[in-house]
Design a protein around this motif. Structure first.
Motif, PDB file in Angstrom:
ATOM      1  N   GLY A   1       0.777  -1.229   0.000  1.00  0.00           N
ATOM      2  CA  GLY A   1       0.000   0.000   0.000  1.00  0.00           C
ATOM      3  C   GLY A   1       0.804   1.272   0.000  1.00  0.00           C
ATOM      4  N   GLN A   2       2.137   1.179   0.078  1.00  0.00           N
ATOM      5  CA  GLN A   2       2.934   2.394   0.019  1.00  0.00           C
ATOM      6  C   GLN A   2       2.897   2.953  -1.388  1.00  0.00           C
ATOM      7  OE1 GLN A   2       6.916   1.427   1.503  1.00  0.00           O
ATOM      8  NE2 GLN A   2       6.715   3.184   2.859  1.00  0.00           N
ATOM      9  N   SER A   3       2.922   4.272  -1.496  1.00  0.00           N
ATOM     10  CA  SER A   3       2.917   4.901  -2.812  1.00  0.00           C
ATOM     11  C   SER A   3       4.323   4.875  -3.398  1.00  0.00           C
ATOM     12  CB  SER A   3       2.435   6.342  -2.703  1.00  0.00           C
ATOM     13  OG  SER A   3       3.365   7.125  -1.981  1.00  0.00           O
ATOM     14  N   ALA A   4       4.401   5.035  -4.710  1.00  0.00           N
ATOM     15  CA  ALA A   4       5.698   5.085  -5.380  1.00  0.00           C
ATOM     16  C   ALA A   4       6.489   6.296  -4.893  1.00  0.00           C
ATOM     17  CB  ALA A   4       5.516   5.139  -6.894  1.00  0.00           C
ATOM     18  N   THR A   5       5.796   7.385  -4.575  1.00  0.00           N
ATOM     19  CA  THR A   5       6.465   8.573  -4.061  1.00  0.00           C
ATOM     20  C   THR A   5       7.101   8.291  -2.709  1.00  0.00           C
ATOM     21  OG1 THR A   5       4.866   9.955  -5.223  1.00  0.00           O
ATOM     22  CG2 THR A   5       6.132  11.000  -3.465  1.00  0.00           C
TER      23      THR A   5
END
Length: 156
Positions: free
Chosen positions: A81-85
């Motif tokens: 669930g972590q964003s690419a950013t």
């Protein structure tokens, strides 16, 4: 294929960086990165250059940046669930670098990312109004639900 020695030789022979960039299919900045600073010809004296708004970063001599996270770890974090950013920030690289490291089928679309990154989706306006009617402040509701006071007020 860009060959550093050929670029240097042809540049020293008088070819312009623009011509070399077009022939090799790269930018003039890429050509400049292949030329030692002592050999780089500046702009003609008739033109004035605008100074860069930020100090230039030192060049790494053409070496590639090594990603501190393995592809498997990047993919595991992204699936969790972590964003690419956020992953890019942790690794010290741009989010586009992170996205290039994962398979196309794994990448989330804009709407999927919005749903995933929206905090506490189960806290709707009715729940917030009920908590506020019990006498809780916006800050207290935010602390209880894991949202900011501003988000609580916006959802109410």
């Amino acid at each position: 294929m860009l060959v550093d020695e050929e670029v240097r030789r042809r540049y020293a022979a008088g070819e312009s960086a623009y011509v070399l960039a077009r022939e090799f299919g790269v930018s003039t900045h890429t050509i400049q990165a292949r030329i030692p600073d002592a050999d780089w010809r500046a702009r003609p004296t008739g033109k004035t250059s605008v100074p860069s708004p930020r100090p230039a970063k030192p060049r790494l001599g053409g070496s590639r940046m090594v990603l501190v996270l393995s592809d498997e770890e990047v993919l595991a974090r992204y699936r969790a669930g972590q964003s690419a950013t956020a992953i890019g920030r942790a690794a010290g690289v741009d989010c586009r670098t992170i996205l290039r490291r994962m398979p196309e089928a794994e990448r989330r679309g804009h709407l999927q990312a919005q749903r995933l990154n929206r905090p506490a989706p189960d806290v709707d306006a009715d729940t917030i109004r009920a908590l506020h009617a019990r006498g809780l402040s916006w800050e207290a509701i935010g602390a209880e639900t894991g949202l900011s006071a501003k988000t609580v007020r916006a959802r109410a």
